[in-house]
Design an enzyme around this catalytic site. Structure first.
Site, short mmCIF file in Angstrom:
data_model
loop_
_atom_site.label_atom_id
_atom_site.label_comp_id
_atom_site.label_asym_id
_atom_site.label_seq_id
_atom_site.Cartn_x
_atom_site.Cartn_y
_atom_site.Cartn_z
N SER A 149 -49.31 -32.88 37.01
CA SER A 149 -48.81 -33.16 38.24
C SER A 149 -47.79 -32.34 38.77
CB SER A 149 -48.90 -34.63 38.46
OG SER A 149 -50.25 -35.08 38.37
N GLU A 193 0.85 -1.29 -0.08
CA GLU A 193 0.12 -0.06 -0.16
C GLU A 193 0.82 1.13 0.01
OE1 GLU A 193 -3.44 0.33 0.13
OE2 GLU A 193 -3.23 -1.72 -0.64
#
Length: 861
Positions: free
Chosen positions: A493, A89
């Site tokens: 239950s 770059e």
């Protein structure tokens, strides 16, 4: 015009152009300079960081946010990557002052020659200026601003600080922002673990991150990588050997999606929702790190236990036919390529004229589209033999599926019927068929199918309410509906312990005799007359309270509730964690007809597991924000403490018959307060140590001890006997099965952990005539709790003062006669020891039923 005049003209022309340019630059400088931002603000800029959610032991659960980012400090970045980046770059990065005049000149010449802006001559510093402050518009004014900003950045920040900003901000494709995120996305490891070729690949991405990354365009990405390597060699960063080795290396990049270390998608969504309620879209960019109360071992075991249980239920009910099940036809060979050498399983029929390379490529695409859901993953049948089948799964992996793994696949006829057992593999499988398979240590590879039945499991630390595991269904990837927190289902239950607790608090004892006989219940709110019965269809006559609980006799529960009254029972039960508005106001409450969520039921059981204290479940332990991980929230839950001296506050809130009902009602609130309320100024973490908060007692310690002992009998001699496999003396719990077996439950605990398991269909229908809580939900509970308690010491409750253990007559519930051979021991509160004469026992309901015929229905209004 003579030569002298021409020279003068050119001289003044050049001077004029230079002066004009200087004036223009000065004007632009004077105009733009006041608008330039403060460069020091760069160091305070908060990069968008996604929300990340972890278990209590630091394992990643999930990540939310469009931008995947993991910021690094400069000293964490490999030097070889820095060399690769500047080679690709900006090779003069460490020499220029933010602007590369050679690069700008080159860009200007290209513009003059072609009339197009092919490159901007940008340095890394200029890209930092653009990425943090400017738009991507290609205009001269933006370019001038970029240059001025770059010069200013270079004056105030070091080169290392500039590189750190650049590398954490830059977009590198596939939602990866910053180099660390890119390393994770493309290679599944940290940047520091990459080799030279891979570092060069990433360094080449900024030029075209979407079009030239190694996933979208491997050829172009390889060319760019080799260009970067060549530049590194030219600049002396690597030698010839390093260049040759790296340039020859193959591309191994592939997409690595979010790597969750623990599957906890249901609770991750709960966390996301809570934060979004408070912070909106900032939730996904401020970098929240949320540590939940989940334990990674518990969550993994919960996932496996629930999926295993659902898959077993599914196998027991046969293989469902799928009319639109896809069959892929293997591609026929047109021309043999003798240069291809492939290694196939030895039993594979090589006489079949199949182009396997082409076939596997096609099949791989199909498999990739299917996904994987926990314990099951997709496969395609390559060849069927009598003894089994060769199958192909992910990454072209060959596996042998034996006939023993297919033998279970009897055709599904109905929820109560299956067809004949297959005699050979071809009765079930065909070549090219897409199937699901699962593997287990005991059974090996097995054929599977995505279950239609669903389930939920939630596990809570009863001492302070931390949710240790939560599974809201078979797979979040298949269905995001969270049954653990959103599904209101009848507990059957499994709700009875709360009715019995209310009974013990209102004068009854484990030896109280209640008549198990038919009843008829009429109510204007019911369309038909209600005639409840026991699951066996039988009536057992006078029954002790303890026996009725572990045998789960429905009619006894109804008579108990009738005796204490629904309103009084609701006042007692609701502080356990049940929203009052959900509780039925009639006798159907006794049979668990009030729909609650698995979370609410588990919350109720925490009171039984912690000694009688009210806690509130929570799932967020702490929240940190930003790259500095500033602590903004720390949970400080109420603690159940048996050993603590009862405070006036605690003792005043004992939830027994003698407690004022208005005090009980004051305890009621939401099960888990929204985080948006918790994150108030008062709740924000500070340096001051948190004050310990004691949970209020809502159940008398003697009532609790007796109730816990009765629930232990459910496991020792009742419907929960499968839990005996854990060989522990500190377990208690209760099964639950609703009418027509639409819901199957088991909720159980010891002092360390409460766990509730539910199984059923999302659209309620029967699980089958043989599906009960004890054989459907309880095995899941045993699988999970067995793993979680394996290394835990037995931890029974100490017997409180005021409890006595005396011998009674098991038929009458009264004190046994001296020398009575069938006498049994029973627990009583000291003031409730029964007499030998039945006329002295006034609290038992059997006195009201003495004249009633055993099978004569009692009409209840």
């Amino acid at each position: 015009m003579n030569s002298s005049s021409i020279s003068k003209f050119l001289f003044w022309l050049i001077v004029s152009v230079f002066s004009g340019t200087s004036l223009l630059i000065s004007a632009v400088y004077l105009y733009l300079t006041p608008q330039l931002p403060d460069i020091q603000s760069l160091t305070q800029i908060e990069l968008q960081i996604p929300l990340r959610i972890y278990t209590e032991d630091g394992q990643l659960i999930s990540e939310f946010g469009e931008q995947r980012r993991r910021p690094l400090e400069y000293n964490e970045i490999p030097q070889q990557f820095v060399h690769a980046l500047i080679a690709a770059e900006d090779d003069r990065f460490f020499q220029h002052n933010g602007v590369d005049l050679k690069g700008l000149t080159r860009a200007a010449i290209q513009l003059v020659r072609t009339g197009k802006k092919k490159s901007g001559g940008s340095t890394i510093t200029m890209q930092v200026a653009k990425n943090y402050y400017l738009s991507s518009a290609k205009t001269f004014s933006r370019k001038f601003t970029e240059i001025l900003l770059a010069l200013k950045i270079e004056q105030e920040l070091s080169k290392e600080e500039i590189l750190e900003l650049y590398l954490n901000k830059i977009y590198l494709g596939k939602r990866a922002y910053g180099v660390e995120a890119a390393a994770q996305v493309y290679y599944g490891v940290s940047l520091s673990e990459l080799k030279l070729a891979q570092l060069a690949m990433l360094a080449g991405l900024p030029q075209a991150p979407s079009a030239a990354n190694p996933i979208n365009n491997p050829r172009r990405a390889k060319e760019r990588r080799n260009y970067v390597l060549a530049r590194m060699h030219t600049l002396g960063f690597i030698d010839q050997q390093q260049f040759d080795d790296a340039a020859k290396s193959t591309i191994i990049a592939r997409y690595h999606g979010l790597k969750s270390e623990v599957e906890g998608s249901y609770i991750a969504e709960m966390v996301r929702h809570e934060l979004y309620q408070k912070y909106g879209e900032d939730t996904y960019r401020l970098g929240f790190r949320v540590t939940t109360t989940l334990n990674s071992k518990a969550q993994t075991q919960a996932n496996n236990a629930l999926q295993t249980g659902l898959l077993k239920y599914d196998r027991d009910h046969g293989l469902r036919t799928q009319p639109n099940q896809k069959l892929l036809s293997p591609t026929k060979l047109q021309i043999y390529d003798n240069e291809i050498t492939l290694t196939w399983p030895t039993e594979l029929d090589d006489k079949q004229d199949i182009d396997w390379p082409k076939t596997l490529d096609d099949w791989q695409e199909e498999l990739n589209s299917r996904g994987q859901y926990g314990l099951i993953h997709p496969a395609i049948v390559a060849q069927v033999l009598d003894s089994g089948a060769w199958i192909v799964s992910g990454r072209k992996q060959w596996s042998w599926l034996p006939f023993s793994g297919v033998k279970w696949a009897k055709p599904y006829i109905s929820v109560n019927r299956v067809g004949r057992e297959p005699t050979k593999t071809s009765d079930v499988l065909s070549q090219g068929q897409i199937i699901w398979v699962t593997a287990s240590a005991e059974s090996g590879l097995q054929l599977a199918q995505i279950p239609e039945a669903e389930g939920a499991l939630i596990s809570i630390d009863p001492s302070q309410g931390a949710i240790r595991a939560l599974v809201g269904g078979f797979s979040y990837g298949l269905n995001k509906y969270n049954r653990a927190t959103q599904a209101d289902r009848q507990p059957g239950s499994a709700f009875k312990p709360f009715i019995y607790s209310a009974a013990l608090a209102n004068g009854l004892t484990p030896a109280s005799i209640i008549n198990d006989a038919p009843v008829v219940f009429k109510d204007a709110g019911l369309e038909n007359t209600w005639r409840p019965e026991n699951s066996s269809g039988k009536f057992y006559g006078p029954t002790r309270l303890r026996e009725a609980l572990y045998k789960s006799q429905n009619l006894v529960s109804i008579r108990i509730l009738k005796q204490i009254g629904p309103r009084k029972a609701i006042n007692y039960i609701s502080p356990f964690g049940f929203p009052r508005e959900k509780l039925s106001k009639d006798l159907s409450l006794a049979l668990g007809a009030s729909a609650v969520t698995p979370l609410e039921l588990a919350t109720g059981y925490t009171v039984l597991a912690n000694g009688g204290f009210q806690i509130k479940p929570y799932f967020i332990d702490r929240i940190e924000v930003g790259s500095e991980e500033e602590l903004v929230f720390q949970a400080n839950p109420m603690q159940a403490c048996l050993e603590c001296t009862a405070t006036a506050e605690n003792s005043s809130q004992v939830n027994d018959a003698q407690s004022p009902q208005d005090e009980n009602q004051a305890l009621l609130d939401a099960i888990s307060a929204p985080l948006s309320e918790a994150l108030s100024a008062e709740a924000v973490a500070s340096e001051a140590p948190a004050v310990r908060r004691l949970a209020p007692r809502i159940m008398d310690e003697r009532t609790h001890f007796i109730m816990n002992n009765m629930l232990q009998d459910v496991i020792k001699r009742g419907t929960g006997r499968r839990a005996l496999a854990l060989n522990r003396n500190d377990l208690a719990g209760k099964t639950g099965t609703t009418n027509d077996q639409k819901d199957a439950w088991f909720s159980g605990y010891n002092r360390d952990l409460v766990t509730s398991v539910w199984m059923g269909f999302d659209q309620p229908r029967s699980l089958g005539r043989w599906a009960f809580g004890g054989n459907t939900a309880l095995p899941v509970w045993v699988d999970y709790m067995g793993a979680m308690l394996a290394d835990k010491k037995h931890n029974p409750f100490p017997q409180p003062d005021g409890i006595v253990n005396v011998r009674i007559d098991p038929e009458t519930g009264l004190l046994a006669r001296p020398g009575q051979k069938n006498a049994i021991f029973e627990l009583f509160k000291q003031e409730q020891i029964p007499a030998r004469d039945s006329s002295k026992q006034g609290t038992a309901e059997h006195n009201n039923d003495d004249d009633e015929e055993e099978n004569s229905p009692e009409l209840l209004f």
